[in-house]
Design an enzyme around this catalytic site. Structure first.
Site, mmCIF file in Angstrom:
data_model
loop_
_atom_site.group_PDB
_atom_site.id
_atom_site.type_symbol
_atom_site.label_atom_id
_atom_site.label_comp_id
_atom_site.label_asym_id
_atom_site.label_seq_id
_atom_site.Cartn_x
_atom_site.Cartn_y
_atom_site.Cartn_z
ATOM 1 N N GLU A 1 36.864 41.029 42.998
ATOM 2 C CA GLU A 1 36.575 41.039 41.440
ATOM 3 C C GLU A 1 35.360 42.113 41.507
ATOM 4 O O GLU A 1 34.329 41.559 42.056
ATOM 5 C CB GLU A 1 36.417 39.987 41.116
ATOM 6 C CG GLU A 1 36.463 39.735 39.477
ATOM 7 C CD GLU A 1 35.694 40.742 38.733
ATOM 8 O OE1 GLU A 1 36.428 41.474 37.685
ATOM 9 O OE2 GLU A 1 34.307 40.622 38.978
ATOM 10 N N CYS B 1 41.357 48.717 46.333
ATOM 11 C CA CYS B 1 41.286 47.859 44.764
ATOM 12 C C CYS B 1 39.844 47.894 44.202
ATOM 13 O O CYS B 1 39.458 48.915 43.946
ATOM 14 C CB CYS B 1 42.100 46.623 45.006
ATOM 15 S SG CYS B 1 42.621 46.066 43.376
ATOM 16 N N ARG C 1 46.436 43.207 39.894
ATOM 17 C CA ARG C 1 45.476 43.487 39.151
ATOM 18 C C ARG C 1 44.701 44.990 39.520
ATOM 19 O O ARG C 1 43.657 45.131 39.418
ATOM 20 C CB ARG C 1 44.221 42.703 39.034
ATOM 21 C CG ARG C 1 44.761 41.046 38.353
ATOM 22 C CD ARG C 1 43.748 40.200 38.475
ATOM 23 N NE ARG C 1 42.718 40.652 37.477
ATOM 24 C CZ ARG C 1 41.367 40.176 37.223
ATOM 25 N NH1 ARG C 1 40.946 39.459 38.239
ATOM 26 N NH2 ARG C 1 40.837 40.732 36.446
ATOM 27 N N HIS D 1 46.656 47.160 47.985
ATOM 28 C CA HIS D 1 46.068 46.177 49.202
ATOM 29 C C HIS D 1 47.016 46.500 50.485
ATOM 30 O O HIS D 1 48.000 45.588 50.472
ATOM 31 C CB HIS D 1 46.199 44.970 48.657
ATOM 32 C CG HIS D 1 45.120 44.336 47.673
ATOM 33 N ND1 HIS D 1 44.001 43.698 48.049
ATOM 34 C CD2 HIS D 1 45.213 44.499 46.226
ATOM 35 C CE1 HIS D 1 43.314 43.465 46.710
ATOM 36 N NE2 HIS D 1 44.179 43.943 45.752
ATOM 37 N N GLU E 1 46.196 45.366 53.363
ATOM 38 C CA GLU E 1 45.835 44.393 54.119
ATOM 39 C C GLU E 1 47.007 43.216 53.854
ATOM 40 O O GLU E 1 47.267 42.428 54.694
ATOM 41 C CB GLU E 1 44.504 44.009 54.083
ATOM 42 C CG GLU E 1 44.085 43.130 52.968
ATOM 43 C CD GLU E 1 43.930 43.944 51.718
ATOM 44 O OE1 GLU E 1 43.537 43.589 50.600
ATOM 45 O OE2 GLU E 1 44.181 45.371 51.811
#
Length: 219
Positions: free
Chosen positions: A70, A101, A160, A196, A198
């Site tokens: 976040e 991200c 997101r 992402h 990973e």
């Protein structure tokens, strides 16, 4: 093997064996987000990952991963930890970095609308829109080729995810796009993506970071 203090690191399939002490230290910003996943990925490509939570720990690394998570929470944690200014300085000096991200959001020189007020280190000449692909329930996986990455298409998870709205400088190389929007870019020693890698277990972009660190990019 380098361990994150107080956290368990189970060996995952494909993870590298213990590495020599002369292998460069690569930090994972360990304030919030996908810290363990990036740690495993760095181990898998033969690097020595260490958590970065303090300026002293930042001083010890030759490169760093800014993980997904976040972005507002990470921004606030950077200020609380005293890492905000030292991280910005290291990035300006050319320390190699991989941002995924939320990490890309923190690296972006511009954010759209009121989000541009978010305190962040910057350094990547793009304009980014946060949460551009919808809420967590709208997450999706997709496959695409990445320039400079061999071995076929990369499978990526968008959770997101932000969207790169514009590239602001010709020195920014677009490595991959989805539906006309850049999803992976590189500007010198900065490699960043809206997804992402990973999560899908594809470590090739972490290997790209390793190449930059070993080459002493920006040193």
């Amino acid at each position: 093997m380098t361990r994150l203090p107080g956290e368990r690191l189970d060996r995952r399939p494909g993870a590298a064996a213990d590495v020599a002490d002369d292998v460069p230290l690569v930090g994972v910003l360990a304030l919030q987000g996908d810290v363990l996943e990036h740690t495993w990925a760095l181990m898998a490509v033969g690097l020595r990952p260490v958590p970065v939570r303090t300026p002293a720990q930042l001083d010890a690394v030759a490169g760093i991963v800014l993980p997904g998570g976040e972005s507002t929470a990470i921004s606030r944690a950077l200020a609380r930890s005293g890492l905000d200014a030292p991280l910005a300085v290291r990035l300006r000096e050319g320390m190699p970095v991989l941002g995924t991200c939320a990490g890309l959001i923190l690296l972006s020189d511009e954010l759209t609308g009121e989000d541009d007020a978010l305190p962040r280190p910057g350094g990547l000449a793009v304009r980014t829109r946060r949460n551009a692909y919808g809420p967590q329930t709208a997450s999706f996986d997709v496959r695409f080729d990445v320039a400079g990455v061999e071995g076929g298409p990369m499978e990526a998870s968008f959770i997101r995810a932000p969207r790169i709205e514009a590239v602001l400088d010709p020195s920014v190389e677009v490595l991959a796009s989805v539906e006309g929007a850049p999803v992976a870019v590189r500007q010198g020693p900065i490699v960043a993506m809206t997804f992402h890698p990973e999560v899908a277990g594809d470590h090739r972009l972490h290997a790209m970071l390793g190449d930059l660190v070993r080459a002493g990019a920006g040193r």
